[in-house]
Design a protein around this motif. Structure first.
Motif, PDB file in Angstrom:
ATOM      1  N   LEU A 108       0.826  -1.203   0.000  1.00  0.00           N
ATOM      2  CA  LEU A 108       0.000   0.000   0.000  1.00  0.00           C
ATOM      3  C   LEU A 108       0.863   1.258   0.000  1.00  0.00           C
ATOM      4  O   LEU A 108       1.838   1.365   0.745  1.00  0.00           O
ATOM      5  N   ASN A 109       0.470   2.192  -0.857  1.00  0.00           N
ATOM      6  CA  ASN A 109       1.177   3.473  -0.954  1.00  0.00           C
ATOM      7  C   ASN A 109       0.500   4.465  -0.013  1.00  0.00           C
ATOM      8  O   ASN A 109      -0.200   5.384  -0.437  1.00  0.00           O
ATOM      9  N   ALA A 110       0.687   4.237   1.309  1.00  0.00           N
ATOM     10  CA  ALA A 110       0.040   5.081   2.303  1.00  0.00           C
ATOM     11  C   ALA A 110       0.976   5.270   3.494  1.00  0.00           C
ATOM     12  O   ALA A 110       1.739   4.376   3.849  1.00  0.00           O
ATOM     13  N   THR A 111       0.891   6.441   4.099  1.00  0.00           N
ATOM     14  CA  THR A 111       1.733   6.730   5.263  1.00  0.00           C
ATOM     15  C   THR A 111       1.066   6.348   6.572  1.00  0.00           C
ATOM     16  O   THR A 111       1.730   6.223   7.588  1.00  0.00           O
ATOM     17  N   LYS A 112      -0.254   6.162   6.538  1.00  0.00           N
ATOM     18  CA  LYS A 112      -0.995   5.823   7.755  1.00  0.00           C
ATOM     19  C   LYS A 112      -1.825   4.570   7.510  1.00  0.00           C
ATOM     20  O   LYS A 112      -2.646   4.520   6.594  1.00  0.00           O
ATOM     21  N   LEU A 113      -1.573   3.549   8.342  1.00  0.00           N
ATOM     22  CA  LEU A 113      -2.329   2.306   8.238  1.00  0.00           C
ATOM     23  C   LEU A 113      -2.797   1.917   9.635  1.00  0.00           C
ATOM     24  O   LEU A 113      -1.974   1.781  10.544  1.00  0.00           O
ATOM     25  N   ILE A 114      -4.099   1.722   9.785  1.00  0.00           N
ATOM     26  CA  ILE A 114      -4.677   1.406  11.098  1.00  0.00           C
ATOM     27  C   ILE A 114      -5.567   0.175  10.968  1.00  0.00           C
ATOM     28  O   ILE A 114      -6.634   0.240  10.358  1.00  0.00           O
ATOM     29  N   ALA A 115      -5.107  -0.929  11.548  1.00  0.00           N
ATOM     30  CA  ALA A 115      -5.928  -2.149  11.552  1.00  0.00           C
ATOM     31  C   ALA A 115      -6.960  -2.051  12.671  1.00  0.00           C
ATOM     32  O   ALA A 115      -6.653  -1.591  13.772  1.00  0.00           O
ATOM     33  N   THR A 116      -8.170  -2.499  12.410  1.00  0.00           N
ATOM     34  CA  THR A 116      -9.240  -2.354  13.401  1.00  0.00           C
ATOM     35  C   THR A 116     -10.305  -3.426  13.219  1.00  0.00           C
ATOM     36  O   THR A 116     -10.436  -4.021  12.141  1.00  0.00           O
ATOM     37  N   ASP A 117     -11.079  -3.649  14.274  1.00  0.00           N
ATOM     38  CA  ASP A 117     -12.176  -4.626  14.240  1.00  0.00           C
ATOM     39  C   ASP A 117     -13.493  -3.947  13.889  1.00  0.00           C
ATOM     40  O   ASP A 117     -13.730  -2.797  14.265  1.00  0.00           O
ATOM     41  N   VAL A 118     -14.334  -4.689  13.211  1.00  0.00           N
ATOM     42  CA  VAL A 118     -15.705  -4.232  12.963  1.00  0.00           C
ATOM     43  C   VAL A 118     -16.502  -4.480  14.239  1.00  0.00           C
ATOM     44  O   VAL A 118     -16.568  -5.603  14.734  1.00  0.00           O
ATOM     45  N   ILE A 119     -17.111  -3.433  14.789  1.00  0.00           N
ATOM     46  CA  ILE A 119     -17.836  -3.581  16.061  1.00  0.00           C
ATOM     47  C   ILE A 119     -19.354  -3.475  15.899  1.00  0.00           C
ATOM     48  O   ILE A 119     -20.092  -3.884  16.800  1.00  0.00           O
ATOM     49  N   MET A 120     -19.822  -2.958  14.783  1.00  0.00           N
ATOM     50  CA  MET A 120     -21.273  -2.855  14.603  1.00  0.00           C
ATOM     51  C   MET A 120     -21.627  -2.862  13.118  1.00  0.00           C
ATOM     52  O   MET A 120     -20.994  -2.168  12.312  1.00  0.00           O
ATOM     53  N   GLN A 128     -24.659  -0.906   3.292  1.00  0.00           N
ATOM     54  CA  GLN A 128     -24.401   0.533   3.238  1.00  0.00           C
ATOM     55  C   GLN A 128     -23.218   0.962   4.108  1.00  0.00           C
ATOM     56  O   GLN A 128     -22.369   1.724   3.661  1.00  0.00           O
ATOM     57  N   GLU A 129     -23.164   0.459   5.353  1.00  0.00           N
ATOM     58  CA  GLU A 129     -22.136   0.971   6.261  1.00  0.00           C
ATOM     59  C   GLU A 129     -21.855  -0.003   7.392  1.00  0.00           C
ATOM     60  O   GLU A 129     -22.595  -0.954   7.628  1.00  0.00           O
ATOM     61  N   LEU A 130     -20.759   0.262   8.089  1.00  0.00           N
ATOM     62  CA  LEU A 130     -20.399  -0.469   9.293  1.00  0.00           C
ATOM     63  C   LEU A 130     -19.592   0.456  10.192  1.00  0.00           C
ATOM     64  O   LEU A 130     -19.162   1.532   9.765  1.00  0.00           O
ATOM     65  N   THR A 131     -19.395   0.040  11.426  1.00  0.00           N
ATOM     66  CA  THR A 131     -18.658   0.857  12.392  1.00  0.00           C
ATOM     67  C   THR A 131     -17.464   0.082  12.925  1.00  0.00           C
ATOM     68  O   THR A 131     -17.580  -1.115  13.227  1.00  0.00           O
ATOM     69  N   VAL A 132     -16.318   0.751  13.028  1.00  0.00           N
ATOM     70  CA  VAL A 132     -15.097   0.135  13.554  1.00  0.00           C
ATOM     71  C   VAL A 132     -14.693   0.852  14.849  1.00  0.00           C
ATOM     72  O   VAL A 132     -15.177   1.951  15.151  1.00  0.00           O
ATOM     73  N   ASN A 133     -13.783   0.227  15.599  1.00  0.00           N
ATOM     74  CA  ASN A 133     -13.482   0.724  16.942  1.00  0.00           C
ATOM     75  C   ASN A 133     -12.224   1.598  17.033  1.00  0.00           C
ATOM     76  O   ASN A 133     -11.494   1.548  18.026  1.00  0.00           O
ATOM     77  N   VAL A 134     -11.977   2.396  16.022  1.00  0.00           N
ATOM     78  CA  VAL A 134     -10.933   3.423  16.092  1.00  0.00           C
ATOM     79  C   VAL A 134     -11.527   4.732  15.577  1.00  0.00           C
ATOM     80  O   VAL A 134     -12.483   4.728  14.798  1.00  0.00           O
ATOM     81  N   GLY A 135     -10.954   5.846  16.036  1.00  0.00           N
ATOM     82  CA  GLY A 135     -11.462   7.152  15.617  1.00  0.00           C
ATOM     83  C   GLY A 135     -10.370   8.187  15.544  1.00  0.00           C
ATOM     84  O   GLY A 135      -9.189   7.856  15.316  1.00  0.00           O
ATOM     85  N   SER A 136     -10.733   9.425  15.772  1.00  0.00           N
ATOM     86  CA  SER A 136      -9.774  10.525  15.644  1.00  0.00           C
ATOM     87  C   SER A 136      -8.629  10.406  16.641  1.00  0.00           C
ATOM     88  O   SER A 136      -7.502  10.842  16.374  1.00  0.00           O
ATOM     89  N   GLN A 137      -8.918   9.799  17.812  1.00  0.00           N
ATOM     90  CA  GLN A 137      -7.863   9.599  18.802  1.00  0.00           C
ATOM     91  C   GLN A 137      -6.756   8.680  18.280  1.00  0.00           C
ATOM     92  O   GLN A 137      -5.607   8.763  18.724  1.00  0.00           O
ATOM     93  N   GLN A 138      -7.095   7.830  17.337  1.00  0.00           N
ATOM     94  CA  GLN A 138      -6.108   6.914  16.757  1.00  0.00           C
ATOM     95  C   GLN A 138      -5.585   7.415  15.411  1.00  0.00           C
ATOM     96  O   GLN A 138      -4.832   6.717  14.736  1.00  0.00           O
ATOM     97  N   GLY A 139      -5.989   8.612  14.993  1.00  0.00           N
ATOM     98  CA  GLY A 139      -5.457   9.201  13.773  1.00  0.00           C
ATOM     99  C   GLY A 139      -6.306   9.044  12.532  1.00  0.00           C
ATOM    100  O   GLY A 139      -5.850   9.319  11.418  1.00  0.00           O
ATOM    101  N   VAL A 140      -7.562   8.626  12.676  1.00  0.00           N
ATOM    102  CA  VAL A 140      -8.441   8.450  11.520  1.00  0.00           C
ATOM    103  C   VAL A 140      -8.968   9.810  11.062  1.00  0.00           C
ATOM    104  O   VAL A 140      -9.354  10.655  11.883  1.00  0.00           O
ATOM    105  N   THR A 141      -8.993  10.020   9.726  1.00  0.00           N
ATOM    106  CA  THR A 141      -9.557  11.248   9.150  1.00  0.00           C
ATOM    107  C   THR A 141     -10.515  10.865   8.030  1.00  0.00           C
ATOM    108  O   THR A 141     -10.534   9.716   7.559  1.00  0.00           O
TER     109      THR A 141
END
Length: 273
Positions: A108-120, A128-141
């Motif tokens: 992957l040509n990316a500087t930020k990679l965050i592995a996470t679990d699907v929680i909902m 349409q959508e799902l929710t994972v257990n990381v957010g802005s505190q972990q660097g997601v934008t």
């Protein structure tokens, strides 16, 4: 002498009568006893019937209770076996998805990679959508993409402190403008993912930047243009190319590389500034 003979005859006659009487009395007694015995035997059978029925019913109820208990035990054992099998299958599937993420990480040509679990993920919005257990505190934008199963599955839609809503590519009402690159030989044609055909289960790509040739089987990857700037994430391959209603542009149908229907873990990737 005559008197003696008469007495003798009287005595003999008396003895004969006595013997006959005893015989008759004995015969009658035997008959009476026999009749009485038959009556007692009949009464005994009648009296025993309810007790025999109760004993039989008790035995049947005991057998039924044992069968029920055995059935309940077998059900519990079967349920436990099914539960353990499902858990093993889930872990196996999750491990396979993690291996695929590890394989992709170096590509992957990316500087930020965050592995996470699907929680909902709810049945009503499964595609349409799902929710994972990381957010802005972990660097997601909101400029990051989501990958799993060796390919692109969606994009970040909404970010909270410790959770993120992912907009899936299979969302038929998808309004995200993810740029893609169609690789035809040594040539590249850029376009935009504009929707998803639920009946055909194919991505729709349009707004192509040139009229170059596109063939069935051409590979499609992310283009890195616009808000989502991560390039070369596998998206899928071309199935068909058709002109749109105005005949001025073309619509490319693409079969997705990843299967987003049963996601356990995903990786959020991007190049945040």
């Amino acid at each position: 002498m005559n008197r003696f003979k008469k007495s003798k005859y009287i005595i003999v006659l008396f003895v004969v009568i006595l013997v006959v009487s005893v015989f008759l009395v004995t015969t009658q007694s035997s008959t009476v006893v026999t009749k009485a015995g038959d009556g007692i035997s009949l009464i005994d059978r009648i009296v025993q019937k309810p007790f025999q029925w109760l004993e039989s019913t008790k035995s049947d109820l005991g057998n039924l209770t044992r069968a029920y208990n055995e059935n309940e035990t077998l059900k519990k054992e079967f349920y436990q076996m099914e539960k353990e099998k499902n858990e093993a299958d889930r872990l196996k599937e999750e491990n396979e998805q993690l291996r695929q993420l590890l394989d992709m990480k170096s590509k992957l040509n990316a500087t930020k990679l965050i592995a996470t679990d699907v929680i909902m993920r709810t049945p009503a919005t499964w595609k349409q959508e799902l929710t994972v257990n990381v957010g802005s505190q972990q660097g997601v934008t909101t400029s990051m993409l989501v990958v799993s199963g060796g390919g692109l599955v969606g994009s970040v839609e909404n970010v909270e402190d410790n959770s993120t809503v992912v907009n899936l590519l299979t969302n038929a009402e998808n309004t995200e403008k993810i740029s893609v690159k169609i690789q035809h030989g040594s040539n590249s044609i850029y376009g935009i993912i504009v929707g998803y055909d639920k009946e055909k289960e194919l991505l729709k790509i349009s707004q192509l930047n040139n009229s170059g040739d596109i063939s069935q089987g051409d590979k499609v990857v992310t283009g890195g243009l616009g808000n989502f700037n991560t390039t070369d994430i596998p998206v899928g391959e071309v199935v068909s190319v058709t002109p749109t209603n105005d005949y001025l542009t073309r619509e490319v149908m693409v079969k997705m590389h990843a299967d987003p229907m049963n996601l356990k873990v995903v990786e959020i990737v991007g190049n945040p500034s």
